[in-house]
Write a protein that holds these residues in place. Structure first.
Motif: not given
Length: 715
Positions: A256-262, A269-275, A476-479
């Motif tokens: 599962x991927x949640x594109x919007x968090x906080x 959880x993402x490796x690229x802005x495009x994805x 919450x500030x990771x990444x």
């Protein structure tokens, strides 16, 4: 002395001067500027802006069309002059009805509200939106629960099968704070003359330790879950509610991927802005096709879109969304509206202090006459999900029978959400040892029925809104800023995102001293807080103290008394809230605005008063208007009796406004979760008076620079 040559000699030698009236160069000659009387009207008239020019041209075309239709209607009615006028009026009225914003815009406007946990989408003419989880499951070698080293939260067992000591598992600091909160609640209930059983906590723990699950076969379970069946070959991705019902042990695995968090883009959880933005577009596309029935993208060009953005937005996110809606989705027009303003539209209020408690963020903003007051905007990174995690953590601390619960697993996460909705309450009268049960349903296994008892966990978990250090804020500030750079001005390189004095006040209260010299603006080493330590309560409340100090001076001067040496102690807060003093002899710490290493997590009641203080700016009438018009919306506000508890906390902090303080709910029994979407849908119907639409032609020419001319606020 050499004599002068004659014209004939010069002509014979080819040196004779001739004038053929030709310029020395083909490059255009520009006359020199008169430095004394220099003047230009460049970009000083509306007709020099493309956005205004197109709007005026559209209005002119509409007026011409109306006049032609009226003339045509008059020309067709020749027999009876009276009937001709009636028919002309009737035709004109029918034409006006066809151009009515409510009908046309309502059926051709798509309203989108993206949240950290849910997406709400629908047509502007719909009464309520369609809601789906803002999640996408992609094929992977492992699922999210297998990727995480430490499940959140979980109690471990020793090798002999006995439970590990809770204080050792959760840490002495957290256990100590939990015990302190429980003691404060017990003292508060005793002060309010509420009867309590002797040793209720020990009774709950002993009961939970003895429980074992009851197994129910699948065919005897009337509420068995329908799990998502994978196709052959398996899909590359699955979106929405079906993604949450994929078995954790599916083959192949899905993650599962949640594109919007906080409230931010999920860069962790993402490796690229495009994805990241590809997943956002896929979720929106699936929602439009599945929930709105617009299967063909060719039809989307006939639709407009209203997109809801946060009050304190990031320009890089807004420009990326605008490009997605215009280029990829091909909408004819797009406009943006801020969350708090949309909430007042949905509730029908002209001015209010909007408190929007979402799943992972809480936004506070004062709205007056259709405008968000910029300096009152506050964005806190806490919400309903923090209550869920803390509630399960407290239950495990008290020996919850289902000790193997892991919120990274999908079925455990849905179970925890259900338990939170059923058990959490802010009503102290309901705090007593009570027996409950729940059914654990796992794909491919029989249903298990668990019995358990709960005491004060359902009350102390939502108390985290007022004591947020009980929440787990470590990741919450990771990444942060890993994929998306901060928007900066192209001329001076300064940060370009909107700022707020209230948010800066809170960030300053939470900020450790600047690392350059180990102290901030003259602070002594003894008063400087530890960089590694979580800010304590006196530090958190200092923001409110400073604001009240600023307010106290003009009020005292009216009475003629001199300003005090130190700020007056603000009115005592609720239990556990210490009195705040802010000595004026110490220099103030510098304001913190642009630091990404500070997490804005602050007590909710103090944050509301901070926002209102910056909105009122020492105006007594505005202060009373806002403090008497607090509206709490969002899914996190559905906790039982939260409104009454918050109102009591605010009255304890500001006893001078006992009669004025009032927490409102959305009118007409409107669901607090959809108030913002409802307001955006109303905004989408105002096509006749709404000048913030961005069309294709102007976007193709000017791009996101149009936002400066189109937004109703200072972009």
């Amino acid at each position: 002395m050499v004599g002068k040559k004659s014209g004939k000699a010069l002509r014979d030698e080819g040196l004779e001067r001739t004038d053929n009236n030709m310029d020395l160069s083909s490059w255009p000659q520009v006359a020199a500027i008169n430095q004394k009387n220099y003047y230009t009207d460049y970009l000083k008239r509306d007709d020099q802006y493309l956005a205004f020019r197109l709007a005026n041209e559209e209005a002119r075309i509409k007026m011409t069309k109306t006049a032609k239709d009226r003339d045509r209607a008059l020309a067709m009615a020749k027999s009876n002059e009276a009937e001709a006028e009636a028919e002309a009026d009737g035709d004109a009225n029918m034409e006006d009805a066809e151009d009515t914003p409510t009908e046309t815009a309502g059926s051709k406007v798509i309203v989108i509200h993206v949240g950290s946990q849910n997406l709400r989408i629908g047509l502007s003419s719909d009464a309520l939106p369609k809601t789906m989880p803002m999640v996408i499951a992609r094929k992977s070698t492992t699922n999210e629960s297998e990727d995480q080293e430490e499940p959140k939260p979980k109690r471990f067992k020793r090798d002999d099968g006995t439970d590990e000591d809770p204080e050792r598992v959760f840490g002495p600091e957290w256990s100590s704070q939990y015990t302190t909160m429980a003691s404060d609640l017990k003292a508060r209930m005793k002060a309010n003359k509420r009867r309590m059983l002797p040793n209720p906590k020990e009774g709950v723990v002993n009961f939970n330790r003895k429980q074992s699950p009851e197994v129910i076969s699948e065919h005897n379970d009337p509420e068995r879950v329908e799990w998502t069946e994978l196709e052959t070959p398996p899909q590359e991705y699955i979106i929405g509610q079906p993604a949450l019902r994929i078995p954790d042990t599916s083959k192949p695995r899905y993650k599962l991927f949640w594109p919007i968090q906080n409230g931010w883009c999920n860069e962790r959880d993402y490796e690229s802005k495009r994805m990241l933005f590809l997943d956002i577009s896929l979720i929106l596309e699936e929602a439009i096709k599945g929930h709105l029935g617009l299967r063909s993208k060719k039809d989307w060009a006939q639709y407009s879109c209203v997109f809801v953005i946060p009050d304190l937005y990031e320009k890089s996110y807004v420009t990326q969304v605008l490009e997605m809606l215009m280029r990829e989705f091909g909408f004819s027009r797009v406009c943006f509206i801020q969350e708090s303003l949309a909430a007042t539209f949905g509730a029908g209020f002209t001015s209010a202090c909007v408190v929007d408690i979402g799943a992972q963020k809480t936004s506070i903003c004062c709205v007056e006459e259709g405008m968000c007051i910029e300096n009152s905007r506050v964005n806190l990174k806490m919400g309903g999900n923090d209550v869920t995690e803390t509630f399960i953590k407290m239950m495990l601390h008290d020996h919850f029978p289902y000790a193997d619960i892991n919120l990274w697993r999908r079925y455990d996460y849905l179970l925890a959400e259900e338990l939170k909705k059923n058990l959490c309450t802010m009503d102290e009268a309901k705090v007593s040892p009570q027996a409950f049960d729940f059914h654990l349903r796992v794909s491919g296994q029989d249903t298990q029925k668990h019995n358990f008892k709960a005491f004060d966990e359902g009350h102390l978990a939502p108390m985290g809104f007022f004591e947020p250090t009980i929440f787990d804020n470590s990741h919450k500030l990771d990444g942060r800023r890993k994929l998306i750079e901060k928007s900066v001005d192209i001329y001076d390189g300064q940060p370009n995102d909107p700022t707020s004095a209230a948010q800066s006040e809170i960030m300053t209260a939470l900020a450790p001293p600047l690392p350059s010299n180990g102290r901030a603006n003259g602070e002594s080493q003894s008063t400087a807080p530890d960089v590694q330590a979580t800010p304590g309560r006196p530090q958190q409340s200092s923001a409110l103290g400073r604001i009240q100090e600023q307010e106290a001076t003009p009020r005292s001067s009216v009475a003629g008394s001199p300003a005090p040496e130190t700020a007056g102690t603000p009115q005592a807060g609720g239990a556990g809230t210490p009195a705040v003093t802010a000595p004026t002899s110490q220099p103030a710490r510098p304001a913190v605005e642009y630091r990404d290493d500070i997490l804005p997590v602050f007590p909710l009641d103090n944050a509301i008063l901070t926002s209102i203080a910056h909105a009122a700016r020492s105006d007594e009438k505005k202060m009373r208007d806002f403090i008497g018009g607090i509206m709490v919306v969002g899914g996190g506000s559905l906790t039982n009796e939260l409104h009454a508890f918050l109102e009591a906390r605010l009255k304890a902090l500001r006893p001078g406004f006992q009669k004025e303080i009032m927490i409102g709910v959305p009118p007409r029994d409107l669901d607090a979760q959809v108030v913002v979407w409802k307001g955006a849908s109303i905004f989408g119907k105002l096509s006749g008076t709404n000048d913030s639409w961005i069309g294709k032609l102007e976007y193709d020419r000017l791009g996101h620079r149009l936002m400066a001319y189109k937004c109703m606020w200072a972009y």
